[in-house]
Design a protein around this motif. Sequence first.
Motif, short mmCIF file in Angstrom:
data_model
loop_
_atom_site.label_atom_id
_atom_site.label_comp_id
_atom_site.label_asym_id
_atom_site.label_seq_id
_atom_site.Cartn_x
_atom_site.Cartn_y
_atom_site.Cartn_z
N SER A 32 53.83 20.63 -27.31
CA SER A 32 52.83 21.29 -26.45
C SER A 32 51.41 20.79 -26.65
CB SER A 32 52.86 22.80 -26.67
OG SER A 32 52.32 23.14 -27.93
N GLN A 33 51.17 19.93 -27.65
CA GLN A 33 49.79 19.54 -27.95
C GLN A 33 49.07 18.89 -26.78
OE1 GLN A 33 49.24 16.49 -30.94
NE2 GLN A 33 51.25 15.63 -30.49
N PHE A 34 49.78 18.21 -25.89
CA PHE A 34 49.13 17.56 -24.75
C PHE A 34 49.47 18.24 -23.43
CE2 PHE A 34 49.60 14.01 -27.85
CZ PHE A 34 48.25 13.85 -28.12
N ILE A 148 40.06 5.72 -16.94
CA ILE A 148 39.88 6.98 -17.66
C ILE A 148 39.06 7.93 -16.80
CG2 ILE A 148 38.80 8.06 -19.68
CD1 ILE A 148 39.54 5.51 -21.23
N LEU A 149 39.55 9.14 -16.67
CA LEU A 149 38.83 10.21 -15.99
C LEU A 149 38.24 11.10 -17.07
CD1 LEU A 149 41.49 11.02 -13.25
CD2 LEU A 149 39.52 9.50 -13.07
N ARG A 150 36.94 11.12 -17.16
CA ARG A 150 36.26 11.84 -18.23
C ARG A 150 36.24 13.34 -17.96
NH1 ARG A 150 30.73 9.49 -18.86
NH2 ARG A 150 30.73 9.73 -16.62
N LYS A 151 36.59 14.09 -19.00
CA LYS A 151 36.59 15.56 -18.95
C LYS A 151 37.28 16.05 -17.67
CE LYS A 151 32.62 16.00 -21.96
NZ LYS A 151 33.39 15.99 -23.17
N TYR A 152 38.47 15.52 -17.42
CA TYR A 152 39.20 15.73 -16.17
C TYR A 152 39.83 17.12 -16.08
CZ TYR A 152 42.31 14.70 -12.25
OH TYR A 152 42.95 14.71 -11.06
N TYR A 153 40.33 17.64 -17.19
CA TYR A 153 40.92 18.97 -17.15
C TYR A 153 40.77 19.66 -18.50
CZ TYR A 153 45.20 17.27 -19.45
OH TYR A 153 46.10 16.73 -20.33
N LEU A 154 40.95 20.98 -18.48
CA LEU A 154 40.88 21.75 -19.71
C LEU A 154 42.24 21.75 -20.38
CD1 LEU A 154 38.76 24.86 -18.65
CD2 LEU A 154 38.02 22.87 -19.98
N LEU A 155 42.25 21.43 -21.66
CA LEU A 155 43.46 21.46 -22.45
C LEU A 155 43.19 22.38 -23.63
CD1 LEU A 155 46.32 20.34 -22.87
CD2 LEU A 155 45.30 18.54 -24.26
N LYS A 156 43.89 23.51 -23.64
CA LYS A 156 43.70 24.52 -24.69
C LYS A 156 42.22 24.94 -24.75
CE LYS A 156 47.97 23.56 -26.15
NZ LYS A 156 48.81 23.26 -25.05
N GLY A 157 41.60 25.04 -23.56
CA GLY A 157 40.23 25.51 -23.47
C GLY A 157 39.15 24.46 -23.66
N LYS A 158 39.54 23.20 -23.90
CA LYS A 158 38.55 22.15 -24.13
C LYS A 158 38.69 21.04 -23.09
CE LYS A 158 38.54 22.96 -29.06
NZ LYS A 158 38.95 22.48 -30.37
N PRO A 159 37.56 20.53 -22.57
CA PRO A 159 37.64 19.43 -21.60
C PRO A 159 38.24 18.18 -22.25
CG PRO A 159 35.40 20.30 -21.77
CD PRO A 159 36.20 20.94 -22.86
N LYS A 160 39.15 17.53 -21.53
CA LYS A 160 39.83 16.35 -22.06
C LYS A 160 39.66 15.16 -21.15
CE LYS A 160 42.14 16.84 -25.69
NZ LYS A 160 41.58 16.31 -26.90
N ASP A 161 39.54 13.99 -21.78
CA ASP A 161 39.57 12.73 -21.06
C ASP A 161 41.04 12.35 -20.88
OD1 ASP A 161 36.83 12.75 -21.32
OD2 ASP A 161 36.75 11.10 -22.76
#
Length: 172
Positions: A32-34, A148-161
Amino acid sequence: MESYSDHGITLRPLQIADADDFFKWYSDEKVSQFCSWNTFTSKEAAVQYVAHFVIPQPWQRAICLNNRPVGCLSVSPFRGEDRCRAELGYVVASDYWGKGIATRAVQMAANAVFVEWTHLERLEAVVAVENPASQRVLEKVGFRREGILRKYYLLKGKPKDVVMFSLISTEM
């Protein structure tokens, strides 16, 4: 290590009756980490998630090894003007990583969805920058890395590239 990429892999609809199998990967923090979902602590919670979010997907399948689910994948179409594209997502139980199962399943799904959805021109997948194994799966199938799409979606509440990958129908 034995490779399962050439035999025993099938795709079929995921069912509530598969609860014991899918709880194994839905409760595994390595898996589930990703993923957008948090690790499930009860089989009932995993069953509810599958019933309400996984099964209703227009194109979702269990990834089976010798008829037993070891993961799942889905293809989600975009709506309206973007009907020509869809997004692929997949997960495999950590006990089966590195055996070619995800690669074979993604190849099978891409082949099937382009045949079943004749309007589909583009299949996309976004992968966390920190997940090189999943990036390799897509590259082996023929997906192209677009950037790379920067800060594309929230993963566990944090923006992810994420890395954007695509496969075009004419490339199959």
